[in-house]
Design a protein around this motif. Structure first.
Motif: not given
Ligand SMILES: Cc1ncc(COP(=O)(O)O)c(C=O)c1O
Length: 452
Positions: A135, A138, A171, A173, A211, A215, A219
């Motif tokens: 991502l 990341s 990502a 987000y 991933a 996050g 993120t």
């Protein structure tokens, strides 16, 4: 020596342009420096000290193991702490993830998980599968393969020629996505961007997708939509791609369940663990894998090509074992969920501050994103160094937080994350919020003074 700063000391410090307070004592959620100043450790150092500082049971467990034997080579022997820790962790891990390979740092675990994915495909007769998808934003670590997987452009510049090509998808987000995380049809937030990336690359070239289930710094504690990882699981199954869940930061109870992926009802093929699994009392990380993957290597070459001197370290495993048993006995994962609700309720009030654009997260993990303009979500220009100014102001105010920059567009963007020890009390959460407000006021006036 007048100050703990470069070049006055023999220490090659992490930051060469600042002075370091020297910590002489820790207790619970607090650290104390040699001047007697207290710091509320609202992020367990670096999302690590989940059990708090100076826990006597942890200290005893390490000392006990060191008295029995401090080190032996995992190539020749096994030992109680590794066997028992693997068993304890296997009971908490999702699905069929029940084989544990212990290492020291998170970067090593990511490095090892990606190498395991690759070795698996080679030994399964699909040597064309080598590509990694990850991502943006990341972060997965700082050694060269883990750094390659990380979308941290500012860390990569001098090393670009040494890094491998990693395919990127955006990502999930929500705060920075056009759909605001609201649309089940959004390719980013639904996960379908992964399918498009696999098809573009050719499924027979893709080994793994990595991933974080929630996050971390990159993120600022963004939580993907509830269906995101079920969609990822289906896509990975359809195209024979291994799904690696990086739980180094968000795992071990941090988001209120043992593993952050638990809240998504999806089982990864490989998982990386680290940081809080030993409460920080010793460096410990791990790769969790299922038999269906390890068997291919057991029946093929017979060993995973990732030897490290300090793998399966007895004292580190003893620290992990004591930490996991403490988490279970004292129901600290449940406490992370309960106190996480209090944390989010109290932090919500920060959204009224002039430059706080978003407050988000889950369990005892919360991200606070700063913006120059709350209406347009425009970040401060990087040159203002707002996250750094806030973090220094917080340290002055006796509060430890974790900053991140660059997430808004690869260069700009300022946020801080808090992730306190699971033993934090409600009144300490109130102190956290008060100190946060003080730091915010000083950072904003410092930035305004700098702009004049
Ligand atoms: C999600 C994630 N993966 C991997 C790592 C790398 O771990 P370490 O710093 O222990 O090498 C980190 C470190 O912050 C992380 O947050």
């Amino acid at each position: 020596m007048t100050a703990y700063r470069y070049p006055d000391s023999n220490v090659f410090y992490r930051k060469l342009g600042r002075s370091y307070p020297r910590i002489v004592r820790g207790e619970g959620c607090w650290l104390y420096d040699e001047q007697g100043k207290d710091y509320l450790d609202a992020v367990g150092g670096a999302y690590v000290a989940n059990l708090g500082h100076s826990n006597p049971e942890m200290a005893d467990a390490l000392a006990q193991q060191a008295r029995e034997f401090g080190y032996l080579s995992a190539t020749a022997f096994t030992h109680g702490p590794a066997e028992e820790l693997a068993h304890e962790l296997a009971g908490t891990l999702p699905g069929d993830l029940d084989k544990l390979y212990f290492l020291s740092s998170g970067s090593e675990a990511v490095e090892a998980a990606l190498k395991l994915a690759r070795q698996y495909w080679v030994e399964a007769g699909k040597p064309g599968k080598h590509r990694i998808i990850a991502l943006a934003p990341s972060y997965h670590g700082n050694t060269l393969l883990a750094l390659s997987a990380s979308a941290r452009e500012q860390y990569k510049v001098p090393f670009r020629e040494w890094l491998v090509d990693v395919t990127r998808i955006p990502a999930p987000y929500a705060y920075r996505c056009e759909c605001g995380g609201e649309s089940a049809a959004c390719p980013t937030c639904s996960g379908s961007a992964l399918e498009a990336a696999i098809r573009r690359a050719g499924a027979d070239t893709v080994a793994a997708f990595i991933a974080e289930p929630v996050g971390g710094s990159s993120t600022g504690a963004s939580t993907p939509r509830p269906e995101y990882f079920r969609a990822i699981r289906e896509i990975c199954d359809r195209y024979q791609v291994l799904f690696v869940a990086d739980e180094i930061l968000c795992g071990a109870g941090r988001t209120g369940t043992w593993w952050a992926i638990d809240q998504y009802g999806a089982v990864p093929d490989l998982m990386t663990l680290g940081k809080g699994i030993s409460g920080g009392y010793a460096p410990l990380s791990a790769v969790a894998a299922p038999r269906r993957i390890v068997d291919v290597i057991a029946q093929g070459s017979g060993s995973f090509l990732h030897a490290q001197t300090f793998s399966f370290h007895p004292v580190a495993c003893a620290a992990g074992l004591a930490a996991v048993r403490l988490l279970k006995r004292d129901r600290l994962v449940e406490r992370s969920a309960a106190l996480g609700r209090v944390l989010h309720e109290r932090l919500a009030g920060l959204a009224e501050l002039p430059h706080v654009g978003d407050v988000r997260g889950r369990g005892l993990l919360a991200g606070i994103e700063f913006v120059e303009d709350k209406g347009t979500r425009a970040p401060f220009p990087r040159a203002a160094r707002f996250a750094e100014a806030f973090t220094e102001a917080a340290q002055q105010a006796g509060l430890v937080v974790w900053p991140n920059v660059g997430h808004a567009d690869g260069v700009n963007g300022d946020l801080v994350v808090v992730a306190p020890p699971f033993i934090i009390k409600e009144r300490e959460i109130d102190q956290l919020v008060t100190r946060f407000r003080t730091a915010h006021a000083s950072a904003v006036s410092a930035i305004k003074a700098g702009a004049r």
